[in-house]
Design an enzyme around this catalytic site. Sequence first.
Site, PDB file in Angstrom:
ATOM      1  N   TYR A  94      -0.959  10.771 -17.794  1.00 37.92           N
ATOM      2  CA  TYR A  94      -2.090  10.946 -18.707  1.00 37.92           C
ATOM      3  C   TYR A  94      -2.132  12.393 -19.170  1.00 37.92           C
ATOM      4  CZ  TYR A  94      -6.946  10.960 -20.386  1.00 37.92           C
ATOM      5  OH  TYR A  94      -8.078  11.106 -21.140  1.00 37.92           O
ATOM      6  N   LYS A 153      -1.289  14.156 -11.934  1.00 41.63           N
ATOM      7  CA  LYS A 153      -0.519  13.782 -13.114  1.00 41.63           C
ATOM      8  C   LYS A 153       0.467  14.876 -13.515  1.00 41.63           C
ATOM      9  CE  LYS A 153      -2.285   9.752 -13.543  1.00 41.63           C
ATOM     10  NZ  LYS A 153      -1.455   8.585 -13.172  1.00 41.63           N
ATOM     11  N   TYR A 189     -12.330  14.400 -15.498  1.00 41.80           N
ATOM     12  CA  TYR A 189     -11.149  13.855 -14.834  1.00 41.80           C
ATOM     13  C   TYR A 189     -10.814  14.797 -13.688  1.00 41.80           C
ATOM     14  CZ  TYR A 189      -6.733  11.220 -14.699  1.00 41.80           C
ATOM     15  OH  TYR A 189      -5.689  10.405 -14.349  1.00 41.80           O
ATOM     16  N   GLY A 225      -9.324   0.301 -22.558  1.00 41.76           N
ATOM     17  CA  GLY A 225     -10.567  -0.286 -22.055  1.00 41.76           C
ATOM     18  C   GLY A 225     -10.323  -1.372 -21.028  1.00 41.76           C
ATOM     19  N   ASP A 249       0.879  -1.172   0.000  1.00 45.15           N
ATOM     20  CA  ASP A 249       0.000   0.000   0.000  1.00 45.15           C
ATOM     21  C   ASP A 249       0.914   1.218   0.000  1.00 45.15           C
ATOM     22  OD1 ASP A 249      -1.788   2.060   0.360  1.00 45.15           O
ATOM     23  OD2 ASP A 249      -3.136   0.850   1.593  1.00 45.15           O
ATOM     24  N   ALA A 250       1.103   1.796  -1.167  1.00 45.49           N
ATOM     25  CA  ALA A 250       2.085   2.862  -1.342  1.00 45.49           C
ATOM     26  C   ALA A 250       1.641   4.212  -0.809  1.00 45.49           C
ATOM     27  CB  ALA A 250       2.452   2.995  -2.822  1.00 45.49           C
TER      28      ALA A 250
END
Length: 392
Positions: free
Chosen positions: A262, A280, A272, A311, A163-164
């Site tokens: 992204y 990001k 987003y 997808g 778990d980062a």
Amino acid sequence: MAANTTPGLQIQATKQCIPASQNVSKMSTMSFNFGSKRKSFTDFRSSSHISLAKPIHSFKLAPIKFERMVTKAMSGASEQVPVSGLPIDLRGKRAFIAGIADDNGYGWAIAKSLAAAGAEILVGTWVPALNIFETSLRRGKFDQSRVLPDGSLMEIAKVYPLDAVFDSPEDVPEDVKTNKRYAGSSKWTVSEVAESVKQDFGTIDILVHSLANGPEVSKPLSETSRKGYLAAISASSYSFISLLKHFLPIMNPGGATISLTYIASERIIPGYGGGMSSAKAALESDTKVLAFEAGRKHKVRVNTISAGPLGSRAAKAIGFIDMMINYSLENAPLQKELYAEEVGNTAAFLASPLASAITGATVYVDNGLNAMGVGVDSPAFTGLDIPKDNKS
């Protein structure tokens, strides 16, 4: 070690005309050999990087038919029959990929390409997903997805709980420690995992960050809470800093690190939200700074791949991804669907000696969509002679 007794990679070009919404079922192939003797989250997911909310517009684009031409990393010639060419040879290298929880997504694809090039694969899986991932792996549910181009199965040397969001045991709050989803697992913070890898294997050569999560991704940025914003930054970008901080001491000189980003980092992608675009952007900025620091101190390269829409299961469950894939098909310079192995093969190249002078870079793997200034499917361009891929 991944089952690979060959000196390099083979390039397989696959071609098929299929609708954007369908999967590939058959392929005709042609092969080119490359070989040489060169030695050489809190909910974390395999990153599709399109963890989006409901679409802003409810419209449907007609499926586009296109020619699939994919270059796949493959095993090359045998030791007894070497061939000429430029090899992606990662034999003797060890990779740790953080963020794989199933056999679908960019993290898995990167692991496969690295394995096809000969690298030994270690995986870090989000703790609550660990049991089902290991069970599926053990029962053979991923066997079809594990098949490498030479016919062998990708081997995962070890799966570590991870778990980062937490750097050390002292950072873990009591409610997480006592959460039944974490029961039975131990040593899963970043520092503990790095130490476990050191004890088990000594060193690594390749570090891959395939982690992203934004708990308020469905909210516009202006409506995102401080807690939600900081959670997105913590899970999606600071986690990369933490991984480097703790893994760099056990990385061999000449090693490489890769993260996934992204286009929302630099362009507006409605939906987003929740601070994910900011996360990001931070990840890409950090890539440059970390490239300098890791390069000077450890001779390790740091790059990030800006991947287009995929997808994957996680993305499809949200409902936005199909529209983004169709948008890309309509507007990208290359009118074809993006496949996970294309990102995987780019990662294999960036991790290889062929990319020894590349660091601090954001590499776009999105069929060129990042280069577009407008959406050419807009009604504003009706009547304009815009080139299209009309192959059927």
